[in-house]
Design an enzyme around this catalytic site. Sequence first.
Site, mmCIF file in Angstrom:
data_model
loop_
_atom_site.group_PDB
_atom_site.id
_atom_site.type_symbol
_atom_site.label_atom_id
_atom_site.label_comp_id
_atom_site.label_asym_id
_atom_site.label_seq_id
_atom_site.Cartn_x
_atom_site.Cartn_y
_atom_site.Cartn_z
ATOM 1 N N TYR A 51 28.829 37.476 44.844
ATOM 2 C CA TYR A 51 28.889 38.670 43.216
ATOM 3 C C TYR A 51 28.179 39.032 43.080
ATOM 4 C CZ TYR A 51 32.750 35.167 42.256
ATOM 5 O OH TYR A 51 34.239 34.379 42.724
ATOM 6 N N ASN A 100 41.480 40.195 39.133
ATOM 7 C CA ASN A 100 42.135 41.201 39.606
ATOM 8 C C ASN A 100 44.209 41.155 40.001
ATOM 9 O OD1 ASN A 100 43.625 41.983 41.785
ATOM 10 N ND2 ASN A 100 42.628 40.574 42.951
ATOM 11 N N CYS A 121 40.152 39.332 46.507
ATOM 12 C CA CYS A 121 39.097 38.573 45.676
ATOM 13 C C CYS A 121 38.850 36.989 46.255
ATOM 14 C CB CYS A 121 39.151 38.568 44.292
ATOM 15 S SG CYS A 121 40.967 37.772 44.092
ATOM 16 N N HIS A 122 39.457 36.678 46.527
ATOM 17 C CA HIS A 122 39.117 35.631 47.597
ATOM 18 C C HIS A 122 38.279 35.509 48.747
ATOM 19 C CE1 HIS A 122 41.921 37.747 50.411
ATOM 20 N NE2 HIS A 122 41.002 36.813 51.467
ATOM 21 N N GLU A 148 41.841 34.279 57.636
ATOM 22 C CA GLU A 148 40.851 35.355 58.043
ATOM 23 C C GLU A 148 39.947 34.928 58.887
ATOM 24 O OE1 GLU A 148 39.545 38.107 54.959
ATOM 25 O OE2 GLU A 148 41.520 37.810 53.798
#
Length: 168
Positions: A98, A121, A129-130, A156
């Site tokens: 952040y 979001n 946003c993850h 991912e």
Amino acid sequence: MTHYYDLIASPFGPMLAVVDAAGALTQLHFNPSPNTYARLGDAQADAKRLAEVRRQLGQFLAGTRTVFELPLAPVGSAFQQQVWQRLLAIPYGETRSYGELARELGDPNLSRAVGRANGSNPIALIVPCHRVIGADGSLTGYAGGLPLKQALLAFEREHRPGPQGRLF
């Protein structure tokens, strides 16, 4: 304005996708609740209008797509839009804190505001946003729950492109 929606299956649970009359994605929610559907108002179920969203999500979930090429139209304040644009710039398989996003926006004191914008979001996964974590590397807040955030990040990492841009 009329909106259209479809429920899309995924290994992470069902996803509710919503597009506007022009075909731009306005919402994508994991595990939609009855309240999510209630907020759709006069939206109409229409799988055909969401075929491209379904196709690209399928490619992502198969590990063959790392970048989405969909028109997006999330509704939010100017600041939220700025944060969501920064989220889109986080590469697949990587994370940002952040604080890093706040600094990119020109004010390191905006970390909490970035967190609130991140949490609001409306297009989960596609506006990633993850991929936002705490400054210490910890997983913090996710509308879909921390187990889902952890699963998406692990997915991912597992499907991250190799050195020559190939997926392995």
